[in-house]
Design an enzyme around this catalytic site. Structure first.
Site, PDB file in Angstrom:
ATOM      1  N   HIS A 372      40.754  40.242  51.286  1.00 44.25           N
ATOM      2  CA  HIS A 372      41.304  40.595  49.969  1.00 44.25           C
ATOM      3  C   HIS A 372      40.419  40.175  48.810  1.00 44.25           C
ATOM      4  O   HIS A 372      40.858  40.249  47.666  1.00 44.25           O
ATOM      5  CB  HIS A 372      42.666  39.938  49.752  1.00 44.25           C
ATOM      6  N   LYS A 563      49.198  39.688  34.986  1.00 42.15           N
ATOM      7  CA  LYS A 563      48.534  39.350  36.246  1.00 42.15           C
ATOM      8  C   LYS A 563      48.139  37.880  36.139  1.00 42.15           C
ATOM      9  O   LYS A 563      48.251  37.288  35.063  1.00 42.15           O
ATOM     10  CB  LYS A 563      47.283  40.210  36.456  1.00 42.15           C
ATOM     11  N   ARG A 564      47.699  37.284  37.246  1.00 35.77           N
ATOM     12  CA  ARG A 564      47.244  35.896  37.161  1.00 35.77           C
ATOM     13  C   ARG A 564      46.154  35.762  36.105  1.00 35.77           C
ATOM     14  O   ARG A 564      45.383  36.699  35.867  1.00 35.77           O
ATOM     15  CB  ARG A 564      46.698  35.442  38.529  1.00 35.77           C
ATOM     16  N   LYS A 569      39.351  38.488  35.634  1.00 32.26           N
ATOM     17  CA  LYS A 569      40.278  39.522  35.170  1.00 32.26           C
ATOM     18  C   LYS A 569      40.139  39.775  33.666  1.00 32.26           C
ATOM     19  O   LYS A 569      40.653  40.757  33.140  1.00 32.26           O
ATOM     20  CB  LYS A 569      41.718  39.139  35.527  1.00 32.26           C
ATOM     21  N   THR A 671      46.966  45.878  42.225  1.00 36.56           N
ATOM     22  CA  THR A 671      48.139  46.669  42.591  1.00 36.56           C
ATOM     23  C   THR A 671      49.030  46.887  41.370  1.00 36.56           C
ATOM     24  O   THR A 671      49.776  47.872  41.315  1.00 36.56           O
ATOM     25  CB  THR A 671      48.952  45.982  43.706  1.00 36.56           C
ATOM     26  N   LYS A 675      51.408  50.144  39.786  1.00 41.86           N
ATOM     27  CA  LYS A 675      52.796  50.078  39.294  1.00 41.86           C
ATOM     28  C   LYS A 675      52.891  50.657  37.888  1.00 41.86           C
ATOM     29  O   LYS A 675      53.828  51.393  37.566  1.00 41.86           O
ATOM     30  CB  LYS A 675      53.287  48.622  39.327  1.00 41.86           C
TER      31      LYS A 675
HETATM   32  C1  Z15 Z   1      45.186  37.396  46.050  1.00 35.39           C
HETATM   33  O1  Z15 Z   1      46.308  37.646  45.356  1.00 35.39           O
HETATM   34  C2  Z15 Z   1      44.236  38.383  46.220  1.00 35.39           C
HETATM   35  C3  Z15 Z   1      43.112  38.084  46.940  1.00 35.39           C
HETATM   36  C4  Z15 Z   1      42.928  36.836  47.487  1.00 35.39           C
HETATM   37  O2  Z15 Z   1      41.837  36.553  48.191  1.00 35.39           O
HETATM   38  C5  Z15 Z   1      43.895  35.863  47.317  1.00 35.39           C
HETATM   39 CL1  Z15 Z   1      43.660  34.323  48.001  1.00 35.39          CL
HETATM   40  C6  Z15 Z   1      45.013  36.131  46.598  1.00 35.39           C
HETATM   41  C7  Z15 Z   1      44.503  39.752  45.656  1.00 35.39           C
HETATM   42  C8  Z15 Z   1      43.309  40.451  45.030  1.00 35.39           C
HETATM   43  O3  Z15 Z   1      42.767  39.664  44.003  1.00 35.39           O
HETATM   44  C9  Z15 Z   1      43.753  41.797  44.477  1.00 35.39           C
HETATM   45  O4  Z15 Z   1      42.646  42.523  43.971  1.00 35.39           O
HETATM   46  C10 Z15 Z   1      44.431  42.622  45.554  1.00 35.39           C
HETATM   47  O5  Z15 Z   1      45.003  43.782  44.999  1.00 35.39           O
HETATM   48  C11 Z15 Z   1      45.525  41.821  46.227  1.00 35.39           C
HETATM   49  O6  Z15 Z   1      45.027  40.584  46.695  1.00 35.39           O
HETATM   50  C12 Z15 Z   1      46.143  42.559  47.396  1.00 35.39           C
HETATM   51  O7  Z15 Z   1      45.173  43.055  48.254  1.00 35.39           O
END
Ligand code: Z15
Length: 836
Positions: A372, A563-564, A569, A671, A675
């Protein structure tokens, strides 16, 4: 109460716990209030009524749940096991009512009881068992798995304390604990009879058995118990309810009493504390995991519990251990459960007596790994000494996997020791580490990225060596989100308008939203579309007023970034534009720009100083701008505290513009971008993650693109990037930066934002300055476009109508076909009973 109906073999019997007529639902709510909640209606609170309603809904799920389970066993169905350290489910009630088709009946029943359904729905505290995108993706995937009738189970940790609650004090983030179980959890069922034991620490012993076979025994230092808590996951009108099984850690009586009885009271208490700590709290770090031992304990705990549970259920169903991989497939959600590769080897060899080769055949055909992230700091590694003392047997197994892997590698690439060192499961540059991504790659049949660009970058960059070795393992599955929660539940106004034109089939098959396209050219429909959008914005406006006291104008453009908070970002790039507009308005009072409300929401990891400083800068800029009568009719800035799933359900529908402005090559997928667009927001974004595919789908003319590409970012960095030169040569940028440094937003304090500004001037690792002008120009175009409301509505409708591909149903179908080899689903599922 009527007499219970005698139950036959068919679990779906129409009695007071399953009937869905309005009188039966009313009776059931009152019945549950009295007998389960233990309250009389006269004194019941909103929370009591929520509970009574939740139990009423759960009762209507149970027959489906038990039937689904039974069917999977009876038909020997290949089953997906989705292992994830996080499941960000959000509140269940509204979603379950929708998926059961009970929206109208429940609304009628509650209103006849003088209850406000929307108020009851708001009582549910959300299980915040995740940080952000990764945990929410797992939740969307569970929804789609059940909707498509895929035999599947989610496995994770039942954290007692989930994601912290965020409050803002003096503009800074302050964290409060989230004890989400305070009022009880009506959805879960504790299953103490299905407990398992998990060992930690100690040492190993080896010997030769009478047949000369090498055997190993692990003598652990601690043993804890995992107790499963099951939550039903309903499909959308599919009649299926799958299971989310979350593990809680507890002390084993034997370990505790052994020490207690021998007078070692401290040891006894210590063992209890050790055990109960494991599932106590979610680590609130997204993307960056530092080598914390408790985190490794959590990962091993839930992974071991889940694999033992899978083996037990496999054998209880009458299957031989040798066929494990034929019926059980595991998806590793990131590397967090990747210790499972070593654990399954251990279980098969040490406990079930298989030889290495057979065990490896099973293991390497069981696991698949989803990556991810491309951020190097997010790739998990564990210091070898810590790993070895917590999991001594697993370290031996990893050494053996590594020895075999490296010798095969040397055969394939002779005289290439650099490659061997790069690919080893053990990082030997200086301090030694176990590389979890490498373990996942070696032990998995398939490796996937989460958007096309991300998968390409995995192949060319982060996992390039593994791609060269095993190109056939790599596959892309672009993320998706569930249209149930993110459209039908959260945006009833737009949903109703859509249903009035194109029916409701699209909720279960989002490709069908394309039927909406032709209404983009229909001016009467566009007017309806705008009215709906306005009504939704009014809802959010009221919420903002209630929670922050800020009055925003629902007629202004709602520009949202939720988002975080993370430097990659680039919430601070958004701020640079806001400040640019602020400077322009101050210079030219009365400047014609459409009114905009900038909405921010998101949590910073508690130890991430710069992210917290970005929040402080947002709130500081907001305070100045919102209180400046020269500009505050045209600009408003709002930081929405405690952004979470519940809050997202309010924000996505209300946004006009979606900010997806990460540095190209950094956001794996995103994601939230999906949405927003499904709800008709337009996107301003870079060519990053799934933005690229969204832009292709909605049409380039309906997307606001800016910024460097991933390749240009890499080239710029390679050539030597000098942000200070951009600062020197760009007048507007310089004024904005200078205004931050001047103390204009920090009551004269010139040092407060220095760490942030210095980082930008000196290194700017996420290239805000390089993208600044392009972003500002693009935002100005957005402003112009918004002034043409008819044109904007067209673009908005085209966005909503062309998002079919981004349903998580499509993603799950791809996983089934290309990774899990699951072809038998849907048809085997029992049919949903009638009812809307
Ligand atoms: C996280 O929320 C995501 C990736 C990570 O490696 C960790 Cl530890 C947490 C996110 C990505 O930043 C985001 O781009 C992606 O859409 C999401 O995972 C689901 O795949």
């Amino acid at each position: 109460m009527q007499e219970p109906t005698p139950k036959g073999h068919d679990l779906i019997v129409d009695d007071d716990r399953t009937s869905i007529t309005v009188p039966a639902l009313k009776q059931a709510i009152l019945d549950n209030l009295f007998y389960v909640v233990g309250k009389r209606a006269e004194v019941a609170t909103d929370m009591d009524h929520f509970m009574a309603l939740a139990y009423t809904v759960r009762d209507r799920i149970l027959a489906r749940w038990l039937t689904t389970k039974g069917d999977y066993v009876k038909h020997h169905m290949r089953t997906v096991h989705y292992l994830s350290a996080e499941f960000l489910m959000g509140p269940h009630l509204a979603n379950n009512i929708l998926n059961l088709g009970l929206q109208e009946a429940v609304r009628q029943a509650t209103s006849e009881l003088d209850l406000d359904l929307d108020l009851l729905i708001k009582q549910e505290s959300e299980p915040g068992l995740g940080n952000g995108g990764l945990g929410r993706l797992a939740a969307c995937y569970l929804d789609s798995l059940a909707t498509l009738g895929v035999p599947a189970m989610g496995y994770g940790i039942r954290y007692e304390y989930g994601m912290f609650h965020q409050t803002i004090r003096d503009g800074w983030q302050v964290e409060l604990t989230d004890y989400w179980l305070r009022y009880g959890n009506p959805w879960e069922i504790r299953r103490p009879q299905a407990d398992v034991e998990v060992a930690f620490g100690g040492h190993t012993q080896s010997w030769r058995d009478p047949f000369g076979e090498y055997k190993v025994q692990w003598i652990p230092g601690e043993v804890v118990k995992g107790i499963p808590y099951d939550t039903p996951i309903l499909g959308y009108r599919s009649g299926v309810a799958n299971t989310l099984r979350l593990w809680r850690s507890e002390a084993t009586e034997s370990f505790y009493f052994e020490r207690f009885n021998s007078g070692d009271y401290e040891g006894a208490v210590g063992a209890k504390v050790f055990a109960e700590n494991i599932s106590k709290v979610l680590y609130p770090n997204d993307e960056e995991i530092r080598g914390k031992e408790l985190r490794l304990q959590q990962q091993y705990f839930f992974t071991s519990c889940s694999l033992q549970d899978m083996i037990r259920r496999h054998q209880n169903a009458g299957h031989a251990i040798e066929n494990f991989h034929e019926l059980c497939v595991v998806q590793l959600n990131d590397t967090h459960p990747s210790i499972g590769v070593a654990e399954l080897m251990r279980l098969l060899i040490d406990i079930h007596g298989l030889g290495w080769d057979k065990a490896w055949e099973i293991t390497s055909h069981t696991f698949n790994y989803t990556n991810h992230t491309l951020l190097p700091e997010a790739l998990e590694r564990w210091p070898l000494p810590m790993f070895g003392s917590l999991l001594p047997r697993h370290l031996e197994i990893i050494y053996e996997i590594n020895a075999r892997f490296l010798s095969a590698l040397r055969e394939r690439f002779p005289n290439d020791e650099d490659r061997v060192a790069r690919m080893s499961l053990i990082d030997e540059h200086g301090e030694r580490y176990v590389r979890m991504a490498h373990l996942a790659c070696v032990g998995s049949e398939h490796i996937n990225g989460v958007a096309r660009l991300h998968t390409e970058l995995l192949k060319s960059d982060v996992l390039h060596d593994f791609y060269e070795l095993w190109p056939e393992k790599f596959i892309n599955v672009t993320n998706g989100v569930t249209p149930r929660r993110w459209l039908a539940v959260s945006n009833p106004e737009q949903t109703e308008l859509m249903i009035s034109k194109i029916g409701q089939d699209w909720i279960g098959d989002l490709d069908r939203v394309s039927q909406l396209e032709r209404y983009a050219e229909d001016s009467a429909f566009r007017a309806d579309w705008r009215n709906v959008q306005y009504a939704v914005k009014v809802r959010l406006t009221q919420y903002i007023a209630n929670t922050t006291g800020i009055a925003v104008d629902p007629k202004s453009m709602f520009d949202a970034q939720v988002k975080r908070i993370h430097e990659y970002k680039r919430q601070h790039l958004n701020l640079l534009y806001i400040l640019t507009q602020y400077q322009r308005l101050k210079k030219t009072p009365g400047l014609e720009i459409p009114a905009r409300t900038f909405l921010f929401g998101g949590k910073a990891a508690p130890g991430y100083f710069i992210a917290k400083l970005i929040i402080k800068l947002i709130t500081s800029v907001a305070e100045v701008i919102n209180n400046d009568p020269e500009v505050n009719q045209q600009l408003k800035v709002v930081f929405l505290p405690d952004y979470n799933v519940t809050f997202g359900q309010l924000v996505y529908p209300a946004a006009d513009l979606s900010e997806q402005i990460s540095t190209a090559g950094k956001e794996a997928s995103g994601t939230g971008n999906m949405k927003f667009a499904m709800n008709g927001a337009l996107t301003i974004g870079t060519l990053d993650g799934a933005n690229i595919e969204i832009r292709e789908a909605v049409g380039h003319e309906n997307f606001f693109l800016f910024g460097l590409t991933a390749a240009e970012v890499a080239a710029k960095k390679a050539a030597g990037y000098h942000p200070h030169q951009i600062y020197e040569s760009n007048g507007e940028l310089r004024e904005v930066i200078d205004s931050i440094v001047s103390g204009q937003f920090s009551r004269g304090d010139r040092n407060l934002f220095r760490p942030l500004v210095d980082g930008l001037l000196n290194t700017d690792p996420y290239l805000l300055f390089a993208d600044y002008q392009s972003y500002v120009d693009c935002q100005d175009q957005v402003g112009k476009a918004y002034s043409d409301q008819e044109g904007w509505s067209k673009m908005s409708i085209y966005n909503a109508a062309r998002m079919g591909r981004f349903s998580s149903d499509r993603s799950i179908q791809e996983y089934c076909r290309n990774i899990w080899n699951i072809t038998r689903f849907g048809v085997d599922a029992p049919q949903a009973p009638a009812g809307k």
